[in-house]
Motif scaffolding. Structure first.
Motif, short mmCIF file in Angstrom:
data_model
loop_
_atom_site.label_atom_id
_atom_site.label_comp_id
_atom_site.label_asym_id
_atom_site.label_seq_id
_atom_site.Cartn_x
_atom_site.Cartn_y
_atom_site.Cartn_z
N ALA A 1 0.82 -1.22 0.00
CA ALA A 1 0.00 0.00 0.00
C ALA A 1 0.85 1.27 0.00
O ALA A 1 0.36 2.36 -0.30
CB ALA A 1 -0.92 0.00 1.22
N THR A 2 2.13 1.14 0.34
CA THR A 2 3.01 2.31 0.43
C THR A 2 3.47 2.74 -0.97
O THR A 2 3.89 1.91 -1.78
CB THR A 2 4.24 2.00 1.30
N ASP B 1 -2.48 9.50 -4.50
CA ASP B 1 -3.61 9.41 -3.57
C ASP B 1 -3.23 10.03 -2.23
O ASP B 1 -2.33 9.53 -1.55
CB ASP B 1 -3.99 7.94 -3.38
N THR C 1 -2.98 7.66 0.90
CA THR C 1 -2.07 6.52 0.88
C THR C 1 -0.74 6.89 1.54
O THR C 1 -0.24 8.00 1.33
CB THR C 1 -1.81 6.08 -0.58
N THR D 1 2.86 7.70 1.83
CA THR D 1 3.71 8.16 0.73
C THR D 1 5.10 8.52 1.24
O THR D 1 5.24 9.35 2.15
CB THR D 1 3.08 9.40 0.03
#
Length: 459
Positions: free
Chosen positions: A375-376, A411, A414, A416
């Motif tokens: 997800a990163t 996003d 998300t 980041t």
């Protein structure tokens, strides 16, 4: 008797070279920077009067000091006729000559980097009539030539002119003639300048990669394809220099502001807050929505690139001395509206009860661990050519400065991580992402350099 004196002045980060050339009693300053005291002091130390101010072209990457120097010394400004300058000056074109004592100056017109470039060729007639020095501005550098792509729609025409002017004018000078350019390694006015700060015509003819390209089309292609991006202030400074920059004495004086006044002033829509502290300190605690441009990086270039020139600037610094140095560097790139700094820094800010924000700084091993989570998102904020030379698989390449307009490609909800070479540009990127509403933002401290050194990526 040889009486010619030459001094070079080099300004780090913008990698700008300017020059004093003098005789027994008088001298010229060539391509002066905006903080002109250095020239006045150097001339006084040699017992010389500054009588001439020579501009090789309308500089795109810095604001020139010609107006301040003229006001303080009474010297006349000599500038390219093709620049259509609106201040009082002596316009010069190809074939013009003038003298300063025993030195005879010949003007070559060399459009290519910009439409108005000149080269000043100097003969010391006390020794002979042969040219001894060429002040090449941004036409010819050590190991490179001026980039012709700064004027939209004109790159090809300017590149062709540059090729012709280099080969039919500049490089026909005697091989022993010294070359003194306006920039060195680190400047974005060329593609790949050498670190030496002067050269000779002969050496450049033999070893300069751009001059060794014998085909016009190949030369044009080499200077119009895959060029480094040009900072925003490159589009502003030429016009500022054409009109004549505001005199430094007329600009706002820097004021120390206590937290309450600083807090009140930053509410104005025409005001921005810029922290110039190191990125680890900024990450630990900073004023929400502030820009971060680390003084340890290329501060003036990044500031000129991302900060809006039509806003008042409030600084968060480590000390009053650092604040004053920042003002000088900001003025070099045409950011003239720095009005104050936070007295006592963020320590005083939180002691007064005000809110701060944070950006977590990740060590290389923490970056590596966090990237195991699919997800990163890792944003590599370096320039395209740096990214293509080697990057972490899966990284998204958006240059730090482009996040002002391209943050929407990501996003905001998300996790980041921003990464550059060292941590400076990525911290700027993080500050922009925070302004854009990103909440889960991390800075890769040490950048890809640290990541490679830790053994997580092979080069």
């Amino acid at each position: 008797m040889d009486t010619m004196l030459l001094k070079q002045f080099f300004i780090e980060k913008i990698a700008h070279s300017s020059y004093l050339i003098g005789g027994n009693t008088s001298c010229a300053i060539i391509d002066p920077g905006r903080d002109v005291d250095r020239y006045i002091e150097a001339a006084a130390a040699e017992g010389l009067k500054i009588t001439h101010i020579l501009e090789t072209h309308l500089h795109a990457d810095f604001v020139s000091g010609h107006m301040d120097l003229a006001e303080q010394t009474g010297a006349r400004i000599y500038a390219p006729a093709a620049g259509h300058c609106t201040f009082e000056h002596v316009p010069l074109s190809g074939g013009d000559t003038f003298r300063i004592e025993d030195m005879e100056f010949h003007v070559l017109e060399t459009p290519g980097h910009t439409p108005d470039c000149l080269v000043y060729v100097v003969a010391d007639t006390s020794r002979g009539g042969t040219p001894v020095a060429a002040f090449t501005g941004d036409t010819l550098f050590v190991g490179d030539v001026g980039r012709p792509d700064l004027f939209p729609g004109k790159a090809r025409v300017l590149a062709e002119q540059l090729y012709d002017n280099l080969h039919t004018k500049v490089m026909t000078l005697p091989p022993e003639c010294l070359v003194f350019p306006a920039h060195g390694a680190g400047s974005l006015c060329g593609k790949a300048m050498g670190a030496m700060r002067f050269s000779t015509i002969g050496y450049e003819n033999t070893y300069n990669p751009a001059l060794r390209i014998g085909d016009t089309e190949e030369f044009i292609r080499s200077l119009t394809v895959n060029m480094p991006p040009a900072p925003d202030h490159f589009a502003r400074c030429s016009d500022i220099n054409r009109k004549g920059p505001a005199l430094v004495r007329t600009l706002p004086s820097l004021r120390a502001m206590k937290p309450a006044e600083f807090h009140e002033r930053m509410k104005d829509a025409d005001t921005i807050v810029v922290s110039i502290r190191d990125y680890a300190t900024f990450g630990g605690q900073h004023i929400p929505d502030s820009y971060h441009i680390d003084m340890g990086g290329n501060f003036p270039t990044f500031a000129g690139w991302v900060l809006p020139p039509d806003r008042d600037i409030l600084l968060v610094t480590d000390s009053p001395t650092q604040a004053k140095e920042a003002v000088i560097q900001l003025r070099r790139v045409g950011l003239d509206r720095t009005i104050g700094y936070l007295e006592g820094g963020t320590h005083a800010w939180v002691m007064a009860g005000y809110t701060t924000d944070h950006i977590h700084q990740l060590s290389p091993s923490e970056v590596h661990e966090k990237l195991k989570d699919p997800a990163t998102v890792l944003v590599d904020v370096r320039a395209r050519e740096e990214y293509e030379a080697g990057h972490i698989p899966g990284a998204v390449n958006i240059m730090a400065m482009d996040l002002r307009t391209r943050a929407g490609d990501l996003d905001p909800d998300t996790p980041t991580i921003a990464m550059c070479r060292s941590g400076h540009r990525s911290s700027l990127a993080c500050s922009i992402l925070k302004q854009k509403g990103f909440s889960d933002v991390y800075n890769a401290a040490g950048g890809i350099t640290g990541y490679i050194a830790a053994g997580f990526m092979k080069t």
